[in-house]
Motif scaffolding. Structure first.
Motif, PDB file in Angstrom:
ATOM      1  N   MET A   1       5.923   3.793  -7.089  1.00 26.61           N
ATOM      2  CA  MET A   1       6.657   2.760  -6.370  1.00 26.61           C
ATOM      3  C   MET A   1       7.278   1.729  -7.282  1.00 26.61           C
ATOM      4  N   ARG A   2       8.321   1.113  -6.783  1.00 26.62           N
ATOM      5  CA  ARG A   2       8.913  -0.081  -7.355  1.00 26.62           C
ATOM      6  C   ARG A   2       8.736  -1.204  -6.357  1.00 26.62           C
ATOM      7  N   VAL A   3       8.486  -2.406  -6.854  1.00 27.35           N
ATOM      8  CA  VAL A   3       8.212  -3.550  -5.996  1.00 27.35           C
ATOM      9  C   VAL A   3       9.288  -4.611  -6.163  1.00 27.35           C
ATOM     10  N   VAL A   4       9.813  -5.089  -5.045  1.00 29.77           N
ATOM     11  CA  VAL A   4      10.749  -6.218  -5.027  1.00 29.77           C
ATOM     12  C   VAL A   4      10.084  -7.330  -4.218  1.00 29.77           C
ATOM     13  N   TRP A   5       9.806  -8.465  -4.854  1.00 27.69           N
ATOM     14  CA  TRP A   5       9.086  -9.554  -4.199  1.00 27.69           C
ATOM     15  C   TRP A   5       9.887 -10.845  -4.343  1.00 27.69           C
TER      16      TRP A   5
ATOM     17  N   TRP B   1     -15.745 -14.746  12.605  1.00 25.50           N
ATOM     18  CA  TRP B   1     -16.164 -13.666  13.486  1.00 25.50           C
ATOM     19  C   TRP B   1     -15.255 -12.457  13.261  1.00 25.50           C
ATOM     20  N   LYS B   2     -15.851 -11.295  13.282  1.00 20.74           N
ATOM     21  CA  LYS B   2     -15.083 -10.054  13.224  1.00 20.74           C
ATOM     22  C   LYS B   2     -15.540  -9.175  14.377  1.00 20.74           C
ATOM     23  N   ARG B   3     -14.651  -8.296  14.826  1.00 24.52           N
ATOM     24  CA  ARG B   3     -15.014  -7.374  15.897  1.00 24.52           C
ATOM     25  C   ARG B   3     -14.445  -5.996  15.593  1.00 24.52           C
ATOM     26  N   GLY B   4     -15.004  -4.994  16.242  1.00 28.16           N
ATOM     27  CA  GLY B   4     -14.506  -3.636  16.057  1.00 28.16           C
ATOM     28  C   GLY B   4     -14.697  -3.132  14.641  1.00 28.16           C
ATOM     29  N   VAL B   5     -13.878  -2.196  14.255  1.00 26.83           N
ATOM     30  CA  VAL B   5     -13.934  -1.592  12.928  1.00 26.83           C
ATOM     31  C   VAL B   5     -12.601  -1.817  12.234  1.00 26.83           C
ATOM     32  N   PRO B   6     -12.556  -1.741  10.894  1.00 26.20           N
ATOM     33  CA  PRO B   6     -11.260  -1.832  10.201  1.00 26.20           C
ATOM     34  C   PRO B   6     -10.287  -0.789  10.746  1.00 26.20           C
ATOM     35  N   THR B   7      -9.069  -1.215  10.952  1.00 26.16           N
ATOM     36  CA  THR B   7      -8.086  -0.363  11.626  1.00 26.16           C
ATOM     37  C   THR B   7      -6.902  -0.065  10.712  1.00 26.16           C
ATOM     38  N   TYR B   8      -6.487   1.188  10.713  1.00 25.44           N
ATOM     39  CA  TYR B   8      -5.311   1.572   9.924  1.00 25.44           C
ATOM     40  C   TYR B   8      -4.059   0.955  10.526  1.00 25.44           C
ATOM     41  N   GLY B   9      -3.109   0.661   9.654  1.00 27.75           N
ATOM     42  CA  GLY B   9      -1.876   0.043  10.104  1.00 27.75           C
ATOM     43  C   GLY B   9      -0.655   0.623   9.430  1.00 27.75           C
ATOM     44  N   PHE B  10       0.403  -0.131   9.523  1.00 27.99           N
ATOM     45  CA  PHE B  10       1.741   0.271   9.115  1.00 27.99           C
ATOM     46  C   PHE B  10       1.812   0.951   7.741  1.00 27.99           C
ATOM     47  N   GLY B  11       1.147   0.392   6.730  1.00 25.41           N
ATOM     48  CA  GLY B  11       1.301   0.877   5.367  1.00 25.41           C
ATOM     49  C   GLY B  11       0.746   2.260   5.107  1.00 25.41           C
ATOM     50  N   TYR B  12      -0.188   2.717   5.943  1.00 25.68           N
ATOM     51  CA  TYR B  12      -0.870   3.977   5.667  1.00 25.68           C
ATOM     52  C   TYR B  12       0.075   5.171   5.673  1.00 25.68           C
ATOM     53  N   VAL B  13       1.140   5.103   6.465  1.00 28.46           N
ATOM     54  CA  VAL B  13       2.022   6.263   6.611  1.00 28.46           C
ATOM     55  C   VAL B  13       2.798   6.584   5.342  1.00 28.46           C
ATOM     56  N   PHE B  14       2.846   5.648   4.394  1.00 28.45           N
ATOM     57  CA  PHE B  14       3.646   5.884   3.188  1.00 28.45           C
ATOM     58  C   PHE B  14       2.982   6.849   2.218  1.00 28.45           C
ATOM     59  N   ARG B  15       1.774   7.291   2.528  1.00 29.45           N
ATOM     60  CA  ARG B  15       1.100   8.270   1.675  1.00 29.45           C
ATOM     61  C   ARG B  15       1.846   9.604   1.657  1.00 29.45           C
ATOM     62  N   MET B  16       2.671   9.853   2.663  1.00 27.44           N
ATOM     63  CA  MET B  16       3.343  11.156   2.748  1.00 27.44           C
ATOM     64  C   MET B  16       4.608  11.239   1.901  1.00 27.44           C
ATOM     65  N   PHE B  17       4.937  10.144   1.185  1.00 21.24           N
ATOM     66  CA  PHE B  17       6.114  10.150   0.316  1.00 21.24           C
ATOM     67  C   PHE B  17       5.702  10.182  -1.152  1.00 21.24           C
ATOM     68  N   GLU B  18       6.586  10.710  -1.985  1.00 24.92           N
ATOM     69  CA  GLU B  18       6.328  10.780  -3.419  1.00 24.92           C
ATOM     70  C   GLU B  18       6.708   9.479  -4.124  1.00 24.92           C
TER      71      GLU B  18
ATOM     72  N   ALA C   1      14.120   7.203  -4.938  1.00 25.30           N
ATOM     73  CA  ALA C   1      13.076   6.990  -3.944  1.00 25.30           C
ATOM     74  C   ALA C   1      13.335   7.805  -2.683  1.00 25.30           C
ATOM     75  N   GLN C   2      12.277   8.011  -1.919  1.00 27.19           N
ATOM     76  CA  GLN C   2      12.386   8.743  -0.661  1.00 27.19           C
ATOM     77  C   GLN C   2      12.341   7.821   0.553  1.00 27.19           C
ATOM     78  N   ALA C   3      11.775   6.631   0.391  1.00 26.95           N
ATOM     79  CA  ALA C   3      11.642   5.715   1.527  1.00 26.95           C
ATOM     80  C   ALA C   3      11.513   4.291   1.021  1.00 26.95           C
ATOM     81  N   VAL C   4      11.724   3.349   1.941  1.00 33.91           N
ATOM     82  CA  VAL C   4      11.599   1.932   1.622  1.00 33.91           C
ATOM     83  C   VAL C   4      10.644   1.284   2.617  1.00 33.91           C
ATOM     84  N   CYS C   5       9.683   0.548   2.098  1.00 34.19           N
ATOM     85  CA  CYS C   5       8.706  -0.189   2.906  1.00 34.19           C
ATOM     86  C   CYS C   5       9.077  -1.665   2.861  1.00 34.19           C
ATOM     87  N   VAL C   6       9.310  -2.274   4.020  1.00 33.67           N
ATOM     88  CA  VAL C   6       9.718  -3.678   4.085  1.00 33.67           C
ATOM     89  C   VAL C   6       8.669  -4.479   4.850  1.00 33.67           C
ATOM     90  N   ILE C   7       8.112  -5.510   4.202  1.00 30.77           N
ATOM     91  CA  ILE C   7       7.149  -6.391   4.872  1.00 30.77           C
ATOM     92  C   ILE C   7       7.587  -7.824   4.619  1.00 30.77           C
TER      93      ILE C   7
END
Length: 514
Positions: A427-431, A384-401, A481-487
């Motif tokens: 981006m660089r990825v550390v996993w 089951w799904k409800r509502g519409v797809p919702t923007y979340g945490f990762g979207y804000v990183f578009r404002m960085f180079e 880099a200008q910012a770091v995204c941690v998940i």
């Protein structure tokens, strides 16, 4: 990876979507060259150091490299990092960083602003004297703000607004705009404030109570609604919410619905005691706010659908769920459930266009609870799904180079959303994860390769868990880099984000109430 009788080794992967392989001699020669340029930082071989824009993320011409080293060699790499720590970690510490990034987080500041502002107004009105209905109106206003902060359309509007901040905007403003995912502070602050206003109303109504059949019914409803409000606040406390999430969800949802219904009854009972019911309702702000809240509550459920799911088992620890009922954009997630009235779970989504074009998007699910364990052991065919797809945490990183993406385990799933965005930052990825190929499969690694042609993949089945802060600091410098995204898991996310922020680095990670 290929089974071997050799001692435990470090497995390093760089894979291409084409799944082609080069001769082992060429791979090792290339790897040795790479090692000289990045020794002590990366657990993989580098084929290039010119990742200056996002175009490299979709390069499919790089041949896969598989490098095996003995554990002793692997440990020496981390010994080199330890030796370089003073050189790597030469960032100046923020004054009062501990207080600012633990006690006075943006979430808590927003909560305090919402709650203290209401508390001051409450004290002033109660001191000067006020009518009970004024307190009802104030409670209703706060409930409206609280509820709308969680409505998908409002959330999407806020993320689109703050996420559209140009990259030319001063860094200070961009760093602040990125904190939009702390909006939960407004949600919880106004929620608690609404309860305070309502307590004042209940106290005044009880103090001036005059017995009659209608007033007795009103009094019972007033205190029953108050009990429900207190129950919602109690189960929303992080300590309870984390340990008993299912009870939190059920109490939160059904108590909200009950309060909404009882408020309608309460308002009409109060209106019935007035000379003109219609005049009373039209002039009562709480009446119009109640209409707004009712529409906002019903709207997502009008979009409730049972949709087909194509499950792709990856291992005993992970499954990838593919959907075709909608198209999602970068940074969006969905809420799904096996039963429409219970056990809803939100997942970040990423496009399927690069590897499974017969479906539209997918979510990566790893073993982290009862629901996810069942999804892996007994993959669903419909959800089951409800509502519409919702923007979340990762979207804000578009404002960085340029950013560093740091993740562990299935946290790579939300990160994969970046591959779809044409305006994504370089981006660089550390996993860091256990047996990445075995657990998540070759296709997942190919998608990671689209984000970063040289991802730093740390296999914990070989190395054990390592301190990622020195690695991130080194990459942050080298990549400019200008910012770091941690998940990651909550503890790792808080620890790493705190370590970076106290060094003056713009670092962001989801919080419990993002």
């Amino acid at each position: 990876m290929i089974e071997s009788s050799l001692p435990p080794v470090m497995e390093i992967q760089q894979v291409s979507p084409a799944h082609t392989r080069t001769p082992s001699g060429t791979s090792m020669e290339t790897a040795n060259t790479m090692e000289q340029t990045s020794r002590g930082v990366q657990t993989h071989s580098r084929s290039t150091s010119t990742a200056s824009d996002s175009s490299y993320a979709s390069d499919t011409s790089v041949s896969p490299l598989v490098v095996r080293e003995k554990r002793e060699s692997y440990q020496s790499v981390w010994s080199d990092i330890e030796a370089q720590k003073h050189e790597i970690d030469d960032f100046s510490r923020k004054r009062f960083g501990f207080v600012r990034y633990t006690v006075l987080t943006v979430y808590r500041r927003l909560f305090s602003l919402a709650f203290i502002g209401n508390a001051i107004a409450f004290i002033v009105l109660m001191t000067k004297g006020t009518a009970p209905l004024d307190l009802v109106n104030a409670s209703a206003v706060n409930l409206a703000v609280c509820g709308l902060c969680r409505h998908p359309l409002v959330i999407n509007a806020l993320f689109l607004t703050f996420g559209s901040v140009p990259r030319s905007t001063p860094m200070r403003l961009r760093r602040l705009a990125c904190k939009i995912f702390h909006l939960g502070g407004v949600h919880s602050g106004t929620g608690v404030a609404s309860c305070v206003w309502y307590i004042g109303f209940a106290a005044l109504y009880t103090y001036h109570f005059e017995a009659s059949p209608a007033s007795i019914a009103v009094l019972v409803l007033v205190w029953f609604v108050l009990l429900l409000l207190l129950a919602i606040i109690a189960v929303a406390h992080p300590a309870f919410r984390i340990k008993r999430h299912d009870y939190f969800e059920l109490t939160h949802r059904f108590s909200n619905w009950a309060i909404l219904a009882l408020f309608w009854v309460l308002i009409f009972l109060l209106a019935n005691e007035e000379p003109s019911m219609s005049t009373f309702l039209v002039n009562l702000p709480a009446f119009w706010i109640l209409i707004l809240l009712t529409v906002a509550t019903i709207h997502p459920w009008l979009l409730l659908r049972r949709v087909p799911v194509k499950a792709e088992p990856l291992s005993a620890h992970a499954v990838r769920l593919h959907f075709s009922h909608a198209t999602v954009r970068f940074g969006q997630g969905i809420s799904v459930a096996r039963h429409p009235l219970a056990d809803w779970h939100s997942f970040a989504s990423f496009t399927d266009q690069f590897d499974t074009p017969d479906t539209k998007f997918s979510c990566l699910v790893s073993k982290a609870g009862d629901w996810t364990r069942k999804a892996i052991a007994d993959p669903p065919t419909h959800l089951w799904k409800r509502g519409v797809p919702t923007y979340g945490f990762g979207y804000v990183f578009r404002m960085f180079e340029r950013i560093i993406v740091v993740t562990t385990g299935s946290g790579i799933g939300p990160c994969l959303s970046f591959i779809e965005d044409a305006r994504r930052p370089a981006m660089r990825v550390v996993w860091q994860t256990k047996s990445p190929l075995k657990t998540y499969g070759q296709r997942t690694l190919d998608l990671v390769n689209r984000m970063d042609a040289d991802p730093v993949v740390i296999d914990t089945s070989v190395s054990g868990r390592v301190d990622m802060l020195p690695i991130v600091l080194k990459l942050y410098k080298d990549f400019d880099a200008q910012a770091v995204c941690v998940i990651s898991n909550p503890h790792m996310t808080r620890s790493l984000v705190y370590g970076l922020e106290t060094r003056g680095i713009a670092a962001y990670g989801p919080i419990f109430d993002s």
